[in-house]
Design an enzyme around this catalytic site. Structure first.
Site, PDB file in Angstrom:
ATOM      1  N   LYS A  87       0.829  -0.827   0.093  1.00 42.43           N
ATOM      2  CA  LYS A  87       0.363  -0.031   0.088  1.00 42.43           C
ATOM      3  C   LYS A  87       1.141   1.063   0.107  1.00 42.43           C
ATOM      4  O   LYS A  87       0.370   2.573  -0.711  1.00 42.43           O
ATOM      5  CB  LYS A  87      -1.157   0.305   1.266  1.00 42.43           C
ATOM      6  CG  LYS A  87      -2.213  -0.852   0.751  1.00 42.43           C
ATOM      7  CD  LYS A  87      -3.317  -1.023   2.281  1.00 42.43           C
ATOM      8  CE  LYS A  87      -4.445  -2.345   2.507  1.00 42.43           C
ATOM      9  NZ  LYS A  87      -5.144  -2.031   3.215  1.00 42.43           N
ATOM     10  N   ASP A 123      -9.471   2.585   1.506  1.00 44.55           N
ATOM     11  CA  ASP A 123     -10.121   2.459   3.507  1.00 44.55           C
ATOM     12  C   ASP A 123     -10.320   3.584   4.265  1.00 44.55           C
ATOM     13  O   ASP A 123     -11.465   2.977   4.855  1.00 44.55           O
ATOM     14  CB  ASP A 123      -8.293   1.672   3.625  1.00 44.55           C
ATOM     15  CG  ASP A 123      -7.889   0.879   3.075  1.00 44.55           C
ATOM     16  OD1 ASP A 123      -8.804   0.008   2.885  1.00 44.55           O
ATOM     17  OD2 ASP A 123      -7.243   0.348   3.409  1.00 44.55           O
TER      18      ASP A 123
HETATM   19  P1  NAP Z   1       0.325  -3.027  10.946  1.00 46.13           P
HETATM   20  O1  NAP Z   1       0.186  -1.317  10.176  1.00 46.13           O
HETATM   21  O2  NAP Z   1       1.217  -3.672  10.766  1.00 46.13           O
HETATM   22  O3  NAP Z   1      -0.186  -2.270  12.209  1.00 46.13           O
HETATM   23  C1  NAP Z   1      -0.530  -3.277  12.998  1.00 46.13           C
HETATM   24  C2  NAP Z   1      -0.698  -2.172  14.454  1.00 46.13           C
HETATM   25  O4  NAP Z   1      -0.994  -2.949  15.746  1.00 46.13           O
HETATM   26  C3  NAP Z   1       0.611  -1.350  14.932  1.00 46.13           C
HETATM   27  O5  NAP Z   1      -0.514  -0.215  15.274  1.00 46.13           O
HETATM   28  C4  NAP Z   1       0.690  -2.047  15.999  1.00 46.13           C
HETATM   29  O6  NAP Z   1       1.302  -0.950  17.280  1.00 46.13           O
HETATM   30  C5  NAP Z   1      -0.218  -2.668  17.183  1.00 46.13           C
HETATM   31  N1  NAP Z   1       0.269  -3.734  17.537  1.00 46.13           N
HETATM   32  C6  NAP Z   1       0.435  -4.954  16.678  1.00 46.13           C
HETATM   33  N2  NAP Z   1       0.505  -6.354  17.924  1.00 46.13           N
HETATM   34  C7  NAP Z   1       0.288  -4.683  19.358  1.00 46.13           C
HETATM   35  C8  NAP Z   1       0.348  -5.731  20.433  1.00 46.13           C
HETATM   36  N3  NAP Z   1       0.960  -6.735  21.100  1.00 46.13           N
HETATM   37  N4  NAP Z   1      -0.079  -4.803  21.602  1.00 46.13           N
HETATM   38  C9  NAP Z   1      -0.686  -3.316  21.355  1.00 46.13           C
HETATM   39  N5  NAP Z   1      -0.505  -2.612  19.896  1.00 46.13           N
HETATM   40  C10 NAP Z   1       0.121  -4.432  18.590  1.00 46.13           C
HETATM   41  O7  NAP Z   1      -1.183  -3.835  10.285  1.00 46.13           O
HETATM   42  P2  NAP Z   1      -1.992  -3.402   8.805  1.00 46.13           P
HETATM   43  O8  NAP Z   1      -1.935  -3.915   8.092  1.00 46.13           O
HETATM   44  O9  NAP Z   1      -2.475  -1.223   9.855  1.00 46.13           O
HETATM   45  O10 NAP Z   1      -3.167  -3.677  10.102  1.00 46.13           O
HETATM   46  C11 NAP Z   1      -4.169  -3.610  11.130  1.00 46.13           C
HETATM   47  C12 NAP Z   1      -5.651  -4.692  10.974  1.00 46.13           C
HETATM   48  O11 NAP Z   1      -6.101  -3.516  10.714  1.00 46.13           O
HETATM   49  C13 NAP Z   1      -5.407  -5.362  11.316  1.00 46.13           C
HETATM   50  O12 NAP Z   1      -6.327  -6.360  12.786  1.00 46.13           O
HETATM   51  C14 NAP Z   1      -6.940  -5.565   9.667  1.00 46.13           C
HETATM   52  O13 NAP Z   1      -7.564  -6.754   9.773  1.00 46.13           O
HETATM   53  C15 NAP Z   1      -7.198  -4.536  10.040  1.00 46.13           C
HETATM   54  N6  NAP Z   1      -7.684  -3.687   8.395  1.00 46.13           N
HETATM   55  C16 NAP Z   1      -8.779  -4.523   8.350  1.00 46.13           C
HETATM   56  C17 NAP Z   1      -9.263  -3.627   7.599  1.00 46.13           C
HETATM   57  C18 NAP Z   1     -10.975  -3.722   6.931  1.00 46.13           C
HETATM   58  O14 NAP Z   1     -11.328  -3.534   5.449  1.00 46.13           O
HETATM   59  N7  NAP Z   1     -11.633  -4.601   8.253  1.00 46.13           N
HETATM   60  C19 NAP Z   1      -8.439  -3.115   6.330  1.00 46.13           C
HETATM   61  C20 NAP Z   1      -7.511  -3.284   6.453  1.00 46.13           C
HETATM   62  C21 NAP Z   1      -6.506  -3.120   7.690  1.00 46.13           C
HETATM   63  P3  NAP Z   1       3.034  -0.701  16.285  1.00 46.13           P
HETATM   64  O15 NAP Z   1       3.022   0.529  16.050  1.00 46.13           O
HETATM   65  O16 NAP Z   1       3.957  -0.518  18.638  1.00 46.13           O
HETATM   66  O17 NAP Z   1       4.266  -2.279  16.166  1.00 46.13           O
END
Ligand code: NAP
Length: 307
Positions: A87, A123
């Site tokens: 992305k 998104d």
């Molecule tokens: P990402 O870029 O890897 O970001 C992950 C986030 O989660 C970061 O802020 C990270 O914090 C935090 N995190 C991970 N493990 C953690 C823990 N154990 N404790 C506290 N914080 C934690 O992932 P992403 O692509 O943004 O996706 C995140 C979520 O959004 C996923 O669950 C995905 O399914 C969802 N999503 C949904 C849609 C939809 O259409 N419904 C679309 C896109 C994404 P740090 O910065 O500290 O690492």
């Protein structure tokens, strides 16, 4: 149609898709990609709309993205969706990026017109529609807290909330520095005639129970954009003891009906919804970009549900 295509297929697209009807002219690029539900949502929509095109999964690795995008016009593509990890990486590889996607810093939809690739982000707008559909409210009227504001989805959601002019925005992240730097970036959206107002309408805090609980008293909507709750056995990003009955809780995770956060919200009597509606609406918005017509949303919903 194959379950998953590759860059090698795209290089020799007429051969790789010989005999496939309707022709594959849309795809989602990701790494990994086998789990993607996007074809399930888009293929019934294309068929219902009488559009002679199929939508496929394509496994494209980070080092393959530039070449894969370049090959699309010649292969007759209408567009693609981009998911993890493409992305952000796609921005410099496209001919144009619309202003909204540029501000978010991520592209999840590419449209191909006259051989040119233009990037969009659905998104954030998908989240706005999802909140409207789930709770009957507008983001602009709400005080919002974003959990995981430092991640990819969290950033898109936070920028969108700021652009909508939400009443208040609290950015929460495990790595506080990421939330702080995003807050600095978003400051201008919250500055009125009195600059000191920005401090009270915009904040960045660590993902810890005490500061979160203090802010939740002045919050209407909590959005979980962390990945906590995706894997079986994951804990809720917030325990029930921190939550309050007046809250609306939206978990962007859609792999479970009641995620750990939503179970905690139920326990506290707060209203909650999972990320299915965001997935649906971001897909519908991509369809609208590609075809300049309303998406058959109920057909897409049924497709996603496997009905
Ligand atoms: P990402 O870029 O890897 O970001 C992950 C986030 O989660 C970061 O802020 C990270 O914090 C935090 N995190 C991970 N493990 C953690 C823990 N154990 N404790 C506290 N914080 C934690 O992932 P992403 O692509 O943004 O996706 C995140 C979520 O959004 C996923 O669950 C995905 O399914 C969802 N999503 C949904 C849609 C939809 O259409 N419904 C679309 C896109 C994404 P740090 O910065 O500290 O690492």
């Amino acid at each position: 149609m194959k379950d998953v295509y590759s860059l090698a297929d795209l290089r020799d697209w007429p051969v790789a898709t010989a005999g496939v009807v309707p022709p594959v002219r849309l795809a989602v690029f990701g790494d990994p990609i086998a789990h993607s539900k996007s074809p399930q949502m888009h293929n019934p929509a294309l068929s219902q709309s009488g559009i002679e095109a199929g939508y496929a999964r394509m496994h494209i690795r980070p080092e393959e993205l530039a070449e894969a995008l370049q090959l699309l016009p010649k292969a007759g593509f209408i567009g693609v969706n981009l998911t993890i990890p493409h992305k952000q990486a796609a921005l410099p590889l496209l001919d144009e990026v619309d202003d909204h996607a540029r501000r978010i810093g991520a592209v999840n939809t590419v449209a191909i017109r006259d051989g040119k690739l233009t990037g969009f982000n659905t998104d954030g707008p998908g989240l706005v529609r999802a909140i409207r559909a789930e709770f009957g409210v507008e983001i602009k009227d709400l005080r919002v807290m974003v959990l995981g504001a430092g991640g990819g989805a969290g950033r898109a959601i936070s920028v969108q909330c700021a652009m909508e002019g939400c009443r208040r925005l609290v950015l929460v992240n495990r790595t506080l520095e990421k939330a702080k730097s995003l807050a600095i970036e978003l400051e201008s959206y919250f500055k009125g005639s009195d600059d000191s107002a920005a401090g009270t309408r915009l904040g960045a805090i660590p993902m810890e129970n005490l500061p979160v609980k203090a802010q939740l008293q002045n919050t209407d909507l909590v959005i979980n954009a962390t990945s906590m709750g995706m894997k079986p056995g994951d804990l809720s990003p917030l325990p029930a003891s921190v939550l309050m009955p007046h809250l609306m809780v939206y978990d962007t995770i859609y792999t479970a009906d009641r995620t750990p956060l939503l179970k905690a919200s139920d326990e506290k009597g707060a209203r909650g919804a999972n990320g299915f509606s965001m997935l649906l609406h971001q897909g519908a918005l991509s369809f609208e970009i590609w075809f300049n017509r309303p998406a058959p949303i109920e057909v897409m919903r049924k497709g996603l549900l496997g009905l």
